[in-house]
Design a protein around this motif. Structure first.
Motif, short mmCIF file in Angstrom:
data_model
loop_
_atom_site.label_atom_id
_atom_site.label_comp_id
_atom_site.label_asym_id
_atom_site.label_seq_id
_atom_site.Cartn_x
_atom_site.Cartn_y
_atom_site.Cartn_z
N LEU A 48 33.66 46.86 80.10
CA LEU A 48 33.29 45.85 79.12
C LEU A 48 34.23 45.96 77.93
O LEU A 48 34.54 47.07 77.46
CB LEU A 48 31.85 46.04 78.68
N PRO A 49 34.71 44.83 77.38
CA PRO A 49 35.63 44.90 76.24
C PRO A 49 34.95 45.49 75.01
O PRO A 49 33.77 45.21 74.74
CB PRO A 49 36.02 43.43 76.01
N VAL A 50 35.72 46.31 74.30
CA VAL A 50 35.20 46.93 73.08
C VAL A 50 34.81 45.84 72.08
O VAL A 50 35.55 44.87 71.88
CB VAL A 50 36.24 47.89 72.47
N GLY A 51 33.66 46.02 71.47
CA GLY A 51 33.18 45.04 70.51
C GLY A 51 32.22 44.03 71.10
O GLY A 51 31.60 43.26 70.35
N ALA A 52 32.09 44.00 72.43
CA ALA A 52 31.15 43.05 73.04
C ALA A 52 29.72 43.42 72.63
O ALA A 52 29.35 44.59 72.55
CB ALA A 52 31.28 43.08 74.56
N GLU A 53 28.92 42.41 72.34
CA GLU A 53 27.52 42.60 72.01
C GLU A 53 26.68 42.37 73.27
O GLU A 53 26.77 41.30 73.89
CB GLU A 53 27.09 41.62 70.91
N CYS A 54 25.88 43.38 73.63
CA CYS A 54 25.13 43.33 74.90
C CYS A 54 23.63 43.41 74.65
O CYS A 54 23.18 44.10 73.72
CB CYS A 54 25.55 44.48 75.81
N ASP A 55 22.87 42.70 75.48
CA ASP A 55 21.41 42.80 75.46
C ASP A 55 20.90 42.68 76.88
O ASP A 55 21.65 42.37 77.82
CB ASP A 55 20.78 41.74 74.54
N VAL A 56 19.59 42.96 77.06
CA VAL A 56 18.95 42.92 78.36
C VAL A 56 17.67 42.11 78.24
O VAL A 56 16.91 42.29 77.28
CB VAL A 56 18.64 44.34 78.89
N VAL A 65 31.52 50.42 72.65
CA VAL A 65 32.46 51.32 71.97
C VAL A 65 33.45 51.84 73.00
O VAL A 65 33.10 52.08 74.16
CB VAL A 65 31.69 52.47 71.30
N ASP A 66 34.71 51.99 72.55
CA ASP A 66 35.77 52.43 73.44
C ASP A 66 35.42 53.76 74.11
O ASP A 66 35.06 54.74 73.44
CB ASP A 66 37.07 52.56 72.64
N ALA A 67 35.52 53.77 75.45
CA ALA A 67 35.36 54.97 76.26
C ALA A 67 33.97 55.60 76.15
O ALA A 67 33.81 56.77 76.47
CB ALA A 67 36.44 56.00 75.92
N GLU A 68 32.99 54.86 75.70
CA GLU A 68 31.63 55.39 75.61
C GLU A 68 30.67 54.50 76.39
O GLU A 68 30.97 53.35 76.70
CB GLU A 68 31.18 55.48 74.14
N THR A 69 29.50 55.10 76.72
CA THR A 69 28.45 54.36 77.42
C THR A 69 27.29 54.14 76.47
O THR A 69 26.72 55.08 75.93
CB THR A 69 27.95 55.13 78.66
N SER A 70 26.98 52.88 76.23
CA SER A 70 25.84 52.51 75.39
C SER A 70 24.66 52.21 76.31
O SER A 70 24.83 51.60 77.38
CB SER A 70 26.18 51.28 74.54
N VAL A 88 60.70 46.99 73.14
CA VAL A 88 60.11 46.38 74.33
C VAL A 88 58.59 46.49 74.21
O VAL A 88 58.05 47.59 73.96
CB VAL A 88 60.60 47.05 75.62
N TYR A 89 57.92 45.36 74.38
CA TYR A 89 56.47 45.31 74.21
C TYR A 89 55.80 44.90 75.52
O TYR A 89 56.32 44.06 76.27
CB TYR A 89 56.08 44.29 73.13
N ALA A 90 54.65 45.50 75.78
CA ALA A 90 53.86 45.17 76.97
C ALA A 90 52.46 44.74 76.53
O ALA A 90 51.99 45.12 75.45
CB ALA A 90 53.76 46.37 77.91
N ILE A 91 51.85 43.95 77.37
CA ILE A 91 50.47 43.54 77.11
C ILE A 91 49.58 44.77 77.29
O ILE A 91 49.58 45.38 78.37
CB ILE A 91 50.03 42.42 78.05
N PRO A 92 48.86 45.18 76.28
CA PRO A 92 48.07 46.41 76.39
C PRO A 92 46.85 46.22 77.29
O PRO A 92 46.31 45.11 77.42
CB PRO A 92 47.65 46.70 74.94
N THR A 93 46.48 47.32 77.96
CA THR A 93 45.21 47.33 78.67
C THR A 93 44.11 47.41 77.63
O THR A 93 44.07 48.36 76.84
CB THR A 93 45.12 48.53 79.62
N PRO A 94 43.26 46.41 77.59
CA PRO A 94 42.27 46.40 76.50
C PRO A 94 41.31 47.58 76.60
O PRO A 94 40.91 47.97 77.70
CB PRO A 94 41.55 45.06 76.69
N PRO A 95 40.94 48.19 75.50
CA PRO A 95 39.97 49.28 75.52
C PRO A 95 38.62 48.76 75.99
O PRO A 95 38.21 47.64 75.67
CB PRO A 95 39.92 49.74 74.06
#
Length: 719
Positions: free
Chosen positions: A502-510, A536-541, A439-446
């Motif tokens: 924010l999804p892991v892997g997103a590129e952010c700028d200001v 990065v997963d579970a981290e604050t950049s 049984v498979y579920a849609i994962p909560t994205p990191p």
């Protein structure tokens, strides 16, 4: 522990033998029967017994007539008693086989008038007997003496007409078919062949045409042990050599020790002995041998049942000798055994997004062990299905399943996995089942977070206005943007926003759209570091915006005061006293200016800097430098009022023109006084008066020397 071995006199599988059929291919209805023009409506691949398949029908024509039930092989060709009269179509039926080369196709006639056939129907070589071909000696004689074996007979007519006549004669002997008297030409052509056969055949005992043979026989009923060689299979027959085709998963050897492997496609000589390695996990272990031989005219092809739901098809008789492949096959029949069926169930809202699933199946019975690996391809949709079946398993073997890869990935999380039952024991002639359920579920994205810090620096830090920032994060072509207002008056470093989820892997700028500069705080530098971050997963950049501010330098102007000395007595003047007055609003700036004596030409005597733009300045002269030897003839001050401009110098010029004073009138001569006694008495008082005058002038000069020249400066604020 039985092996199937067979003696086969037939064409190789997929054999499509062109059979020129000079007979009615089908007679389906009492009227106007004709061979179908379209292929069989249920086409199939050739089966194990297929030796030839119809690929074409040529030289079609027609006969009109009916059956005479009382007619025999020796009866003169009947002229009456015809029943069920109708049109029947004649054609040459072409059979073919992949093993045959160009020009090696076979042609046949029909011998079963009341049964249909068509393109795509599969055939096998039948037994040569009266049961399959009535009046065989007569039919055989016709085949040996007429078209196509003897192209010159019948001697007249087109190919289609020859085929029609020969087919009509064969039908007389096989189906009692007689051509109507209303078609005399066709009737005469057929009757001529029938009468020739009746006259020629003196001994009606049929002689079977010889056939090439290829045989495979198991020597003895030897024990069938998993992993051991089984045999020997003895190869015989009339052919000298054949080619082997191994069933999938079959290992064959040419010696009992298993040191001489036989590969698929190898040549096998007549007299060879073959051995197979028994593997209970492989279904249909065995092989097929194929060789070529010449099959004489007169041999019969029968429908092999390979086109369900078609039940019957017209019999075909070979019209001339033809090279054909012949086969013999053998297969291992496992001992008492059972089957394991492996089922799979994929469920859940993410079923279909999973990766490949791998399973190891193990069945053990004492020293015997079977291991197989099965895979469910990635992205297999949700549902229940049979993954695999393992037949021929040893009775009593215990089977288990291990899932070595469960297919979970970033798009499908495995929430539960079961294998039921945990194990099974194989029973004779039964199917044991085991079922894997995932049984498979849609994962909560990191996710991760972005912090935006603002650092305010510089000597005007805190005097800036509000800032405006925008944080943008992009992943897979989609952008998330967040506007960030920053309050005025901040100093130091402050976290002004934290963007979460924010999804892991997103590129952010200001980016900074408003830097907060104003009249009291000038922006001297901005840095945004780092330029971008990857979430990065579970981290604050963190991205930091640093603004440096400086107090503004006021933009001011300058007043310059020039003095121009002109005239004939320029340079003879005394010191000048000037006063510069500058007014802006209620503020007043004054400056006393002393110009030394004796200057000439134009000179700058004062500069007043740092005046606010719009200040109005003027100059007054309180001492003009006139003296006893020099007088001022004119004074000008231009412009009377100078308005200060930002970043510029405004000049007021004081111009004095000097000249010599006008001469005094000469006084009239005084009368000569009478001489005094002694000659001096008359001059005493005059001399004394002159000295007094001189002393007075001296006193005046000293006073002038002692005058204090002062320079004063004062600022007066009017209230």
């Amino acid at each position: 522990m039985v092996s199937r071995a067979s003696v086969v006199r037939r064409f190789a599988a997929f054999a499509l033998v062109p059979i020129a059929l000079a007979a009615s291919v089908l007679v389906t209805a009492p009227a106007a029967a004709a061979p179908p023009a379209d292929p069989v409506p249920f086409p199939t691949d050739p089966g194990p017994s297929t030796e030839a398949t119809i690929v074409d029908m040529l030289y079609t024509s027609a006969l009109f007539g009916g059956e005479v039930p009382s007619a025999t092989a020796t009866t003169p060709y009947p002229s009456s008693g015809l029943q069920n009269q109708r049109d029947v179509t004649t054609a040459q039926i072409v059979l073919d086989a992949p093993e045959l080369g160009p020009g090696e196709q076979m042609v046949t006639y029909c011998i079963d008038l009341e049964t249909d056939t068509t393109i795509g129907v599969h055939y096998e070589l039948g037994e040569w007997s009266e049961a399959n071909v009535p009046n065989l000696p007569y039919v055989q004689w016709i085949l040996d003496n007429y078209y196509p074996d003897n192209p010159a007979q019948p001697s007249t007519g087109s190919t289609a007409e020859k085929v029609r006549a020969v087919q009509g004669a064969i039908w007389y002997f096989t189906d009692q078919f007689v051509v109507s008297r209303f078609y005399p030409a066709e009737r005469t052509a057929v009757r001529t062949i029938v009468e020739a056969a009746q006259a020629a055949v003196q001994n009606p005992t049929p002689t079977p045409p010889p056939l090439p043979t290829l045989t495979v026989e198991l020597d003895a009923d030897v024990p069938l042990v998993p992993g051991e060689l089984y045999g020997a299979y003895a190869v015989g027959g009339s052919v000298t050599s054949s080619t082997i085709a191994l069933n999938p998963g079959t290992e064959a050897y040419a010696d009992e020790a298993g040191t001489l492997p036989v590969a698929d496609g190898d040549a096998v000589p007549n007299g060879a002995r073959l051995y197979l390695r028994y593997d209970p996990g492989v279904a249909d272990q065995g092989f097929t041998l194929t060789a070529f031989g010449t099959v004489p005219a007169g041999n019969v092809f029968l429908y092999d049942g390979g086109n369900p739901p078609l039940q019957t098809a017209q019999k075909l008789i070979l019209a001339s000798d033809a090279p054909v492949p012949v086969r013999a096959s053998a297969a291992i029949v496992p001992p008492e055994s059972g089957t394991l069926r492996v089922n799979a169930v994929l469920a859940g809202d993410a079923a279909g997004d999973q990766s490949r699933i791998d399973l190891d199946v193990t069945c053990v019975d004492g020293t015997w062990e079977l291991q197989r690996t099965f895979s469910i391809p990635a992205r297999t949709p949700a549902g229940e299905f049979v993954l695999a079946e393992l037949p021929n398993l040893v009775v009593g073997a215990e089977c288990t399943i291990e899932q070595t890869d469960d297919g979970a990935n970033a798009y499908a999380t495995l929430t539960s996995s079961t294998i039921e039952p945990a194990s099974v024991v194989i029973a004779s002639d039964e199917v044991a089942e085991m079922t894997l359920t995932n049984v498979y579920a849609i994962p909560t994205p990191p996710t991760g977070s972005l912090a935006v810090d603002v650092t305010i620096a510089g000597d005007a830090a805190g005097a800036q206005s509000a800032l405006d920032l925008t944080a943008s994060c992009t992943i897979e072509g989609e952008t998330i943007a967040r506007d960030i207002p920053v309050a005025a008056g901040l100093t130091g470093t402050t976290t002004v926003a934290t963007v979460t989820d924010l999804p892991v892997g997103a590129e952010c700028d200001v980016v900074q759209t408003n830097d907060g500069r104003n009249a009291d705080a000038l922006i001297t530098g901005t840095t945004i570091l780092p330029a971008s971050v990857s979430i990065v997963d579970a981290e604050t950049s963190t991205i930091t915006v640093t603004n440096t501010y400086a107090a503004p330098v006021p933009v001011v102007g300058t007043l310059q005061v020039d003095v121009t000395i002109a005239g004939t007595r320029a340079g003879a003047q005394s010191a000048l006293a000037l006063t510069a007055t500058c007014v802006v609003g209620e503020a007043v700036v004054t400056r006393d200016i002393t110009v030394p004596a004796a200057v000439t030409g134009t000179s700058t005597v004062a500069t007043i800097p740092d005046l606010v733009p719009g200040t109005e300045c003027s100059v007054t002269q309180s001492e003009n430098g006139a003296n006893a030897t020099t007088v001022v003839t004119s004074t000008s001050i231009e412009p009377p009022v100078a308005t200060i401009a930002a970043g510029q110098t405004s000049t007021i010029v004081v111009t004095n023109t000097y000249a010599a004073p006008a001469p005094r009138p000469t006084p009239p001569p005084s009368p000569t006084p009478a001489p005094t006694p002694g000659g001096l008495a008359g001059t005493g008082p005059e001399v004394a008066g002159a000295w007094v005058l001189a002393l007075g002038l001296l006193a005046l000069g000293g006073a002038a020397v002692l005058l204090e020249v002062r320079r004063r400066r004062s600022v007066t604020t009017r209230r």
